[in-house]
Design an enzyme around this catalytic site. Structure first.
Site, short mmCIF file in Angstrom:
data_model
loop_
_atom_site.label_atom_id
_atom_site.label_comp_id
_atom_site.label_asym_id
_atom_site.label_seq_id
_atom_site.Cartn_x
_atom_site.Cartn_y
_atom_site.Cartn_z
N CYS A 24 0.84 -1.20 0.00
CA CYS A 24 0.00 0.00 0.00
C CYS A 24 0.88 1.25 0.00
CB CYS A 24 -0.94 0.01 1.20
SG CYS A 24 -2.14 -1.34 1.16
N HIS A 68 -7.19 -5.05 6.24
CA HIS A 68 -6.37 -4.35 7.22
C HIS A 68 -5.41 -5.33 7.89
CE1 HIS A 68 -9.40 -0.80 7.67
NE2 HIS A 68 -8.92 -0.93 6.43
N GLU A 70 -4.65 -6.04 11.02
CA GLU A 70 -5.17 -6.86 12.11
C GLU A 70 -6.12 -7.94 11.60
OE1 GLU A 70 -7.27 -2.80 12.52
OE2 GLU A 70 -5.55 -3.66 11.49
N CYS A 96 -9.92 0.35 12.99
CA CYS A 96 -11.18 0.95 12.56
C CYS A 96 -12.32 0.22 13.27
CB CYS A 96 -11.33 0.83 11.04
SG CYS A 96 -11.62 -0.86 10.44
N CYS A 99 -12.74 -3.58 12.13
CA CYS A 99 -11.72 -4.48 12.68
C CYS A 99 -11.86 -4.64 14.19
CB CYS A 99 -10.33 -3.99 12.31
SG CYS A 99 -9.93 -4.24 10.56
N TYR A 117 -5.90 6.14 14.76
CA TYR A 117 -6.67 6.28 13.51
C TYR A 117 -7.59 7.49 13.63
CZ TYR A 117 -9.69 4.75 9.62
OH TYR A 117 -10.39 4.67 8.46
#
Length: 138
Positions: A24, A68, A70, A96, A99, A117
């Site tokens: 990413c 993600h 996690e 988030c 998650c 975040y």
């Protein structure tokens, strides 16, 4: 500094290294799941197995199907002989809200992260669920 704090910092540094494996461009995130001083899983954000490695579309936005860090680590445990019950999750970025549901449902009891975040609702949910949350400044 306590022994636990020393371990927390070491595992977070490892999560940082793991984040560097992500393809990413916008943000690289790494995670480790530790149970009884043993790393039982790791993960970083990226596309599902079998898809191209590019996480962003032509306009620079993250593709909706990117997993993600996690979530990748929890899914890896699900396909092993291990269990996340009572484990600690080390993250370079707090989770988030989606998650956070996975973290709670997996039985993870402790979350240690570096950066917060933009949306705190995931952390708020985990606090309500009784997960111990620790922010560490490295």
């Amino acid at each position: 500094m306590s022994k636990q704090e020393k371990y927390d910092r070491a595992y977070l540094r490892m999560a940082i290294e793991w984040s560097k494996l992500s393809h990413c461009e916008r943000r690289k995130v790494g995670s480790l799941i530790v149970k009884g001083r043993m790393i039982i899983s790791d993960g970083y954000n990226g596309t599902p197995t079998g898809f191209e490695n590019y996480c962003e579309d032509e306009e620079g936005y993250t593709k909706w199907y990117v997993l993600h860090a996690e979530a990748n680590a929890i899914l890896k445990v699900a396909s092993s002989n291990h269990s996340c019950e009572g484990a600690s999750l080390y993250l370079t970025l707090s989770p988030c809200k989606d998650c956070s549901k996975l973290i709670h449902q997996a039985g993870i009891k402790r979350l240690i992260y570096i950066e917060e975040y933009k949306d705190r609702s995931g952390l708020d949910f985990l606090e309500k669920a009784g997960v111990e949350i620790v922010k560490v400044d490295l």
